[in-house]
Design an enzyme around this catalytic site. Structure first.
Site, short mmCIF file in Angstrom:
data_model
loop_
_atom_site.label_atom_id
_atom_site.label_comp_id
_atom_site.label_asym_id
_atom_site.label_seq_id
_atom_site.Cartn_x
_atom_site.Cartn_y
_atom_site.Cartn_z
N THR A 10 8.89 -1.24 -1.42
CA THR A 10 8.92 0.19 -1.71
C THR A 10 7.48 0.66 -1.73
O THR A 10 6.94 1.06 -2.73
CB THR A 10 9.61 0.55 -3.03
OG1 THR A 10 9.63 1.97 -3.12
CG2 THR A 10 8.95 -0.01 -4.24
N ASN B 92 11.96 0.16 -15.51
CA ASN B 92 13.06 0.49 -14.60
C ASN B 92 14.30 0.99 -15.33
O ASN B 92 15.09 1.76 -14.76
CB ASN B 92 13.38 -0.72 -13.73
CG ASN B 92 12.34 -0.89 -12.63
OD1 ASN B 92 12.37 -0.20 -11.63
ND2 ASN B 92 11.39 -1.79 -12.86
#
Length: 401
Positions: free
Chosen positions: A188, A396
């Site tokens: 990412t 997260n």
């Protein structure tokens, strides 16, 4: 030799900007970036291997097939992924706005996004971000652009390098973002590379792919491959140097410099991994082929059991052996050797003669190397990984909060 001005504006003929457009209404950070070449440039890109691709990846793949680009616009805070036909229309509208401001073609404008998946772009704020970037373009704007592309990153990531050629000198500059959802192939991550070298799109792609395979495809923070992974390189040919031609020493020298730059950025991504407290090099030798060695290194680098052991300062070489064994690469267990820095912990498939406190001291270091030998073959590979900490879970778990 390192260039005096780092980042995407280090090469001749590039300007950049960063602008705060409140893509996330609760954030005041810069979240839009623009990189512009004075002249149309050869462009090459490598992209996510995820079958679920963002609208911007699809847009950029088409531009790279055409081979020419003059600008890259980037927003953070929204991935424009899983947004259907609207996402594609929004990417196109963004490119059109940039093109209008530059007097260029929309087909020469790359568009990148990073952030939350599945949320339509707030186009009023995106277009405001384009206008803000256009108004503040500057040869000194690379640092602002590097900040604007960050999401969970804690530090911006810029680099540049100068390459002496047989006749002349060229500069390569870059910026990158990425801190989580990082696993090969690519991650990412968004990486933007600029150069004033003169090179055709095909040869540029060959060198970029080689560099990515030796850098961005050799890192792991977690085991997730993003929808938006993009590495773009623009070469505008404005340096006073001969064009780079495949098969020449200059082409090879430029390629090695590109690898070095990408490895530098890739390692910075790992060091800034979400919640990371350790930077771990996985080095494998003695495999039948380089690809076999890479399979073993990747398995260890991605193993959550290995990564949690690294975080816990646990010299648990059994987890390393386990990961090597399930990697899929040919392996004779009785030939397996493992070192933690200079301490040999496994020999001929069994525990070596070492003191546990010595091995634990090695993995307690913020940086260390796991060295694995699997035989007498010529194959070797290196991977870079981080540990997996409680903070990774916290970051997260709260990502959309």
């Amino acid at each position: 030799m390192t260039a005096s001005r780092t980042g995407v504006t280090a090469p001749t003929g590039f300007r950049a900007a960063g602008f705060a457009a409140a893509i996330k209404p609760t954030s005041s950070k810069k979240d839009c970036a623009l990189v512009v070449s004075e002249a149309p440039a050869s462009v090459a890109g490598v992209f996510t291997q995820n079958k679920v691709k963002s609208a911007t990846v699809l847009w950029n793949q088409e531009i790279c097939r055409q081979g020419t680009a003059q600008a890259v616009f980037v927003n953070s805070g929204n991935a424009n992924a899983c947004t259907g036909e609207q996402g594609l229309r929004d990417a196109e509208a963004t490119a059109e706005r940039v093109a209008e401001g530059l007097g260029a073609s929309r087909d020469n404008v790359c568009v990148c996004s990073t952030g939350v998946i599945g949320v339509p772009l707030p186009m009023d704020r995106i277009l405001n971000g384009v206008d803000g970037c256009l108004a503040s373009l500057s040869p000194e704007g690379g640092a602002d652009a590097a900040v604007a592309i960050m999401t969970t990153d804690t530090v911006p990531k810029e680099a540049s390098i100068e390459v002496e050629l047989s006749r002349g000198r060229v500069t390569v500059g870059a910026m990158a973002k990425g801190s989580g959802m990082i696993a090969p192939n690519t991650a990412t991550m968004l990486v933007f590379i600029t150069t004033d070298a003169s090179i055709e799109p095909g040869p540029l792609y060959s060198l970029l792919k080689q560099a990515a395979d030796r850098s961005f495809n050799c890192i792991c923070i977690d085991n997730d491959c993003s929808t938006n992974d993009t590495v773009l390189c623009l070469a505008n040919g404005l340096a006073e140097a001969q064009p780079l031609m495949p098969g020449t020493p200059d082409y090879a020298a430029f390629g090695e410099a590109l690898v070095s730059l990408c490895q530098d950025l890739a390692q910075r991504l790992v060091r800034d991994g979400e919640g990371a407290t350790k930077f771990v090099t996985i080095s494998v030798s003695g495999a039948d082929t380089d690809e076999d060695a890479k399979m073993i290194a990747r398995a260890v680098a991605q193993s959550q059991l290995c990564k949690t052991a690294f975080y816990g300062n646990d010299a648990n070489w059994g987890r390393i052996a386990c990961a090597a064994g399930y990697s899929g690469a040919p392996l004779n267990p009785d030939s397996l050797q493992v070192w933690l820095n200079d301490i040999k912990v496994m020999e001929d498939g069994r525990r070596a003669d070492y003191r546990e406190e010595d091995a634990s001291e090695r993995v307690r270091q913020p940086e260390f190397t796991v060295r694995i030998s699997v035989g007498e073959g010529p194959g070797q590979a290196v991977f870079w990984t981080s540990d997996l900490s409680f903070d990774y879970i916290r970051i997260n778990a709260e990502y959309r909060s």
